[in-house]
Design a protein around this motif. Structure first.
Motif, short mmCIF file in Angstrom:
data_model
loop_
_atom_site.label_atom_id
_atom_site.label_comp_id
_atom_site.label_asym_id
_atom_site.label_seq_id
_atom_site.Cartn_x
_atom_site.Cartn_y
_atom_site.Cartn_z
N LEU A 93 0.87 -1.18 0.00
CA LEU A 93 0.00 0.00 0.00
C LEU A 93 0.90 1.23 0.00
CD1 LEU A 93 -2.97 0.99 0.22
CD2 LEU A 93 -2.66 0.99 2.70
N VAL A 94 0.66 2.16 -0.93
CA VAL A 94 1.60 3.26 -1.11
C VAL A 94 0.88 4.61 -1.08
CG1 VAL A 94 3.21 1.87 -2.44
CG2 VAL A 94 1.42 3.11 -3.63
N ALA A 95 1.64 5.65 -0.70
CA ALA A 95 1.17 7.04 -0.72
C ALA A 95 2.37 7.93 -1.03
CB ALA A 95 0.55 7.43 0.62
N ALA A 96 2.12 9.05 -1.69
CA ALA A 96 3.19 9.97 -2.05
C ALA A 96 3.71 10.69 -0.80
CB ALA A 96 2.69 10.99 -3.07
N CYS A 97 5.04 10.75 -0.63
CA CYS A 97 5.62 11.40 0.54
C CYS A 97 5.31 12.89 0.58
CB CYS A 97 7.14 11.19 0.55
SG CYS A 97 7.64 9.52 1.00
N ASN A 98 5.15 13.51 -0.59
CA ASN A 98 4.85 14.95 -0.61
C ASN A 98 3.37 15.26 -0.39
OD1 ASN A 98 3.81 14.10 -3.04
ND2 ASN A 98 5.20 15.33 -4.31
#
Length: 853
Positions: free
Chosen positions: A632-637
């Motif tokens: 599961l991924v999300a953008a760090c910015n």
């Protein structure tokens, strides 16, 4: 080199045709008018075996040799039908005097079909296919002459089979030798003179499945039209093999059309198979002369008319051709004896002519870039002028299932159509003469049963569990009820035994009905009304059926099925408007959701990765395949997305997220804050399934995490990784560094399929890149690099990458540093070393072990 000669299936098919021709050659030369060299039963069995080999070669070569595939399947149909006739004759089922009238209609159809294939092969400059098709066509013609006059034509037929043997053996062995030796051994003229032609653009109407279906329609039309023309005295048992051969091949083309993502073609082939079996059943009982009940052919004609209208999206020719079968069914409904009367046989004579013409046109269009106009694109041009209608774009991914992987198109259209046909078939009154006098058995068993079992299997392959269960359950019920009630086995034995079986079906269908609450309103109504039919069966079994109840509920079920048929057909053709199927009546909270709530797209497409990247840039969280398991991924910015991913995962505080980068270049802004030894180790070890736990520091602030940084790693350290996965790398290149956690709630097993992402996290994720099963079910190796400056690394977990390989990479990096061969990009920063001792920290996967030094 010809396109259809590239695979081993070409020589296998050619040699198979040669072997069958040799068999018939010997039999024709050595037999006398009074005695056959090979007994008819043995001859039939041998022909069936060779036909099976040819059918296999034809099916396996569909994708790369369409004309060759058409030839193999056509010859296979010829020898299947004639072989069955010979077996029946050898067993005395067909009298000796009826052998000729039994063979002639089938031989006549294949004579014309093979002649058309030969003409196309000649124009396409495929010499061996031309010789084989023309020779077998002439052999069949001479065999017809020999059956009409004893002893006439057998030698000529054998001579034509001799040409097939000589050409087939030479070309077959030549291609086989070239295939085995990879082109080092080639017989003269087997390759050089067979030049490739420009391949026509692939069209839905011009496929081998469509052409084989046309050949089988030509066969059935010949059998039914011959009594009208006086070629044979009447329809008889000897014609059943030809009609049922056509039915079996139509069923096979139905399945292959689903594989070719052509639901309209598959539905039409299914309809044709149903007609062929009904016609064969009528020929089998020609002495009884069963009459056809009016409701069934009328309803069938309505369904086929709707199919013809929607088939115009493929071409106008396709739609007009199907209208001939609408006229045929109307003729069946208009005459009491249906298939046995001259009105229907006259329509079949017209179908014979039209099928031959369409077969020739489609075969030419399939093999040449310059096409004969068939009206393709007319419906699209018409719809484009109507603002209220928008056609769907049918690409190869149109039938990609929501969950799961499948090589089949949707089969709901045919499944619901079969329910309509079976429902209206059993509304016919049997009367006093018995069930065999009324043509209901093939409709109920084949339409309601066999074809629905096929649709259920296709739905199962597409991951549609409820639809598959329903179709298979209904199909079994129609087969059982049709054979017992309308096959004359029901009799007077009504009572407890029959009631118990029906109650069992009712219990299973009750489960399907409850499950349909979670799908949509249409499927719930479909399952519920079938339950009403089962109740009528139960009441009939115990002798308590109210007058008219069975007819009423059957018509209701038929109307609901018709609505579902029309909705799936319409919605599969038009993007807007849509015929509503209704929402789910019951929804679980936390799991599930609609397709719009969670985008599922194939990972192999660049456009899909772009879609997921846009979702992540806008603050969404997504499931993604990697070189190990799904994550599961999300953008760090996007700190809000990182916080959302952390909460969706239900991550425990001692199970922090990790950071992933596409390459070490994404660390350029903070390279002056990191150890040169660490950076060289990263460069040597990545991309790979190695996660590195490094000290936390000010460098983390450069990636825009803000307050969400507390969810990445622990207060002392953070895990970072560059995956060895093209899809993941491409996505991170577009989005920037990402925060990652395993795509499963804390405490559960790793997620190894995109289905599991949806099942475990439901509509809480905004999108999933679907790539099927994970390439590896083992998680990454986690290396402790918090004390790398001391010359030591530890292991929190040994996963996919062995410990020895990691140590070897580290030793090589150390050796270069000892000899002063440092990465030149970091030599200026060698005096700075922010590394210090830190406590152990876990990474994206859940780890509880102590690090190994």
């Amino acid at each position: 080199m010809a396109q259809d000669s590239r695979s081993v299936h070409f020589p296998v098919g050619i040699l198979g045709i040669s072997s069958g021709s040799l068999l018939l050659l010997v039999n024709n030369y050595a037999s006398t008018p009074g005695e056959d060299l090979i007994p008819q039963t043995a001859l039939g069995i041998l022909l069936l075996v060779i036909a099976a080999v040819l059918a296999n070669a034809g099916v396996l070569s569909l994708s790369h040799g369409q004309l060759f595939s058409l030839l193999c399947l056509t010859v296979s149909g010829l020898w299947t039908g004639s072989g069955l006739v010979y077996i029946l004759a050898g067993q005395g089922v067909i009298p000796p005097d009826d052998l000729g009238p039994s063979l002639v209609p089938g031989l006549a159809a294949f004579t014309l079909a093979l002649l058309l294939i030969a003409i196309v092969a000649l124009l396409a400059k495929k010499a061996v296919l031309f010789i084989i098709a023309l020779s077998i066509s002439l052999a069949c013609a001479h065999e017809i002459a020999g059956l009409s006059a004893a002893g006439f034509g057998r030698s000529a037929s054998a001579a034509n089979y001799l040409f097939v043997c000589l050409a087939g053996v030479y070309f077959g062995i030549g291609h086989l030798l070239s295939y085995i030796t990879h082109g080092k051994v080639e017989l003269v003229a087997t390759w050089a003179k067979e030049k490739p032609v420009q391949k026509a653009q692939q069209d839905p109407e011009c496929t081998s499945m469509t052409l084989v279906s046309l050949v089988m329609n030509l066969l059935a039309a010949s059998v039914l039209a011959c009594p009208l023309l006086g070629v044979v005295p009447r329809l008889s048992t000897g014609h059943v093999p030809w009609l049922w051969t056509a039915g079996v091949f139509q069923l096979a083309m139905c399945v292959l059309s689903y594989r070719d993502m052509d639901p309209l073609g598959a539905t039409f082939c299914g309809f044709m198979a149903l007609l062929r079996f009904a016609e064969g059943y009528t020929a089998l009982l020609f002495s009884i002369q069963p009459y056809s009940p009016v409701p069934f052919p009328v309803v069938f004609s309505v369904l086929l008319f709707i199919m013809a209208v929607f088939s115009c999206q493929k071409s106008l020719t396709e739609g007009v051709y199907q209208l001939f079968f609408v006229a045929y069914l109307i003729a069946v409904a208009a005459e009491p004896l249906g298939f046995l009367q001259r009105g229907t046989q006259g329509v079949q004579a017209a179908i014979f002519v039209v099928s031959a013409g369409v077969l020739f046109v489609y075969a030419l269009n399939m093999n040449f870039s310059r096409r004969i106009p068939t009206g393709q694109g007319l419906l699209k041009a018409l719809v484009s002028k109507i603002n209220a209608l928008t056609l769907r774009t049918h690409d190869k991914d149109f039938h990609t299932p929501y969950l799961g992987l499948s090589k089949y198109a949707d089969a709901e259209v045919l499944g619901h159509a079969c329910s309509v046909l079976a429902a209206f078939a059993i509304t016919a009154a049997i009367g006093e003469r018995g069930p065999l006098f009324v043509l209901v058995l093939p409709w109920a068993v084949v339409a309601g049963g066999v074809l629905q079992l096929l649709c259920g299997s296709v739905c199962f392959a597409r991951g549609k569990t409820l639809e598959s269960t329903a179709f298979i359950l209904f199909g079994v019920m129609w087969v059982v009820w049709g054979l017992t009630r309308y096959g004359g086995l029901y009799g007077e034995s009504r009572g407890f035994n029959v009631a118990v079986g029906i109650i069992g079906f009712m219990l299973f269908n009750a489960l399907v009905t409850v499950a349909a609450l979670f799908l949509n309103v249409a499927w719930f109504a479909y399952a519920l009304t079938f339950q009403l039919i089962l109740i009528s069966f139960l009441l009939d079994a115990i002798g308590s059926l109210p007058f008219g109840y069975d007819i009423g509920v059957t018509i209701i079920f038929g109307l609901v099925s018709f609505y579902c048929f029309l909705a799936h057909l319409f919605n599969g053709t038009f993007q807007s408007p849509q015929i509503p199927l209704g929402p789910a009546l019951v929804k679980f909270s936390g799991t599930g959701g609609s397709r719009d709530a969670c985008l599922h797209v194939p990972a192999r497409k660049a456009t899909s990765v772009n879609q997921i990247a846009e979702i992540m840039k806008n603050g969404g969280i997504c499931g993604m395949p990697t070189d190990t398991v799904y994550v599961l991924v999300a953008a760090c910015n996007r700190p809000d997305a990182v916080v959302k991913a952390f909460k969706v995962k239900k991550q425990a505080q001692d199970r922090p997220m990790s950071m992933w980068i596409s390459s070490i270049k994404q660390l350029d802004p903070v390279k002056h804050l990191l150890s040169p030894l660490l950076l060289d180790f990263m460069e040597a070890a990545w991309p790979s399934s190695i996660s590195m736990v490094i000290p936390r520091g000010p460098w983390l602030d450069a990636f825009g995490l803000g307050e969400a940084a507390k969810h990445i790693g622990t207060p002392q350290s953070i895990a970072i990784r560059s995956p060895d996965c093209t899809v993941a790398t491409h996505l991170i290149n577009m989005v920037g560094p990402i925060a990652v956690t395993s795509a499963n709630p804390t405490g559960e097993a790793d997620t190894t399929h995109h289905n599991q992402v949806y099942a475990k996290l439901g509509d809480k994720v905004n999108g999933v890149l679907c790539d099927g099963p994970s390439p590896e079910n083992i998680a990454s190796t986690v290396v402790d690099c918090t004390k790398i400056e001391t010359g030591h690394i530890g292991f929190f977990r040994v996963g996919l990458i062995p410990k020895s390989k990691v140590l070897h990479i580290f030793e090589e990096v150390q050796r270069r540093h000892k000899h002063g061969k440092m990465n030149p990009a970091f030599e200026a920063d060698s005096s700075e070393s922010p590394m210090s001792d830190h406590l152990y920290a876990s990474v994206d996967e859940e780890i509880t072990e102590e690090p190994e030094q």
